[in-house]
Write an enzyme that holds these catalytic residues in place. Sequence first.
Site, PDB file in Angstrom:
ATOM      1  CG  HIS A   1      -1.985  -1.057   1.157  1.00 27.29           C
ATOM      2  ND1 HIS A   1      -3.312  -0.792   0.913  1.00 27.29           N
ATOM      3  CD2 HIS A   1      -1.907  -2.405   1.305  1.00 27.29           C
ATOM      4  CE1 HIS A   1      -4.010  -1.920   0.920  1.00 27.29           C
ATOM      5  NE2 HIS A   1      -3.168  -2.915   1.157  1.00 27.29           N
TER       6      HIS A   1
ATOM      7  CG  ASP B   1       0.199   9.282   0.748  1.00 28.28           C
ATOM      8  OD1 ASP B   1       0.327   8.187   1.319  1.00 28.28           O
ATOM      9  OD2 ASP B   1      -0.557  10.169   1.146  1.00 28.28           O
TER      10      ASP B   1
END
Length: 476
Positions: A160, A368
């Site tokens: 992720h 991110d």
Amino acid sequence: MSRLVVVSNRIAIPNNAKQSAGGLAVGIMDALKNTSGLWFGWNGEISEISDEDEDDDLDMVEKDGITYASVPLNQNDYDLYYCQFSNAVLWPAFHYRIDLVDFQREAWEGYCRVNELLAKRLQSLIKPDDILWIHDYHLLPFAAALRKLGVNNRIGLFLHIPFPTPEIFSAVPTHEQLLEMLCEYDSLGFQTESDRTAFLDNLAQITPLEQKGDRLHHAFGQRFMTGVYPISIAPDSIKEMAEGPLSPKMVVMKEELGDAKNIISCERLDYTKGLPERFLAFEALLENYPQHRGGKVRYSQIAPTSRGDVQAYQDLRHQLEMEVGRINGKYGSMNRTPLFYLNQNFERRLLMKIFRLTDVGLVTPLRDGMNLVAKEYVAAQDPEDPGVLVLSRFAGAANELTSALIVNPYDRDEVAAALNQALNMPLAERLSRYNDMMDVLHKNDIAHWGEHYLKDLEAMTPRSSKQKTIVDESNS
């Protein structure tokens, strides 16, 4: 159809209380329901149970066709596996913050030990045809631990968070062991092509890496697949949450805003999110564009505490509180506060309604993997009068949401200029950008993400048969 087994660091045990599951949980649960699947992981509890009593600590719950199996961790394992190695080594390193890495050999050993412990607990629950889908950086050695136990099922990992380049990752003392362990997965899924490329570049620096096709590779005696699967949301569900009547509290809030434009940001308190840089960019907006002073614009930052027992996060919170006071002291007045900083959680449905009421969504992390808040902000907007998304180029979402205003979060003047553009953007342009991004979100929603990943994983040959094929090929 094979049964799906999902493994994640933490799982939420269902109960009768009203819950507001996040988008990822919804997507995983849908995939599990389709196969009467199993979700396994840590239940969030710290236990005093010793290793001799471990057979008694497996908790099994079945609800809506899904079996939830969870175990506690003891304090020592929690400290070493979760606090120290996962979050004081892997998290900062994978987000390019080598300066914050605190490597301890004991923590690495604890990290591996907990992965082996979890693998052993899961082994007895695995059926021969199960497909195993492992999630995130806490469980990088999990497939290797299962292989040692003789598990030959198809096992895939979805990461992720970003994957760092060799210049960064090689600073982690155990990077070579981690890379070899990752090759025990049949499929490795990444958020972006740059993450996938970084992983392969790391491998190529330490071992011969053979390409078996576009996405098939061979290293450390193993064949595996890599792919890019940008995680997404359920846009229709977000839209439904955002619509409907406002609560009395929100009605009052809307009235208090009056004609003022509102900028919103929401993420957990973390040094990867670029919050100090964001506050300085807002200050630059007020400095460079004085027409927004005097209560014309309000910026609300929601940032609930994350990992509050880690010093780096305590320092960040203190820094933000100082910046808020300084900026409000400089540009506020007795009845006007330009910057609101809320260190608290908001219920998910309420948050979507807040997103819908705001004019600008400011999402500017320094690094991110994806950033689902950016996608949620877009999906929550009023289709007839949407807000504008200002998005960091270093968020994975920037590869898909190209109609956002893409900025470099390190350049406060660039972010300030984008905020000014967003605050003054005409309706026609806002509609065009919104519709472009909604098309992307509908084409790649959370269901498509899960289906795409699992279809590729299911197509892989199970490890036992694969090994025989490789041996036969080498002898022919």
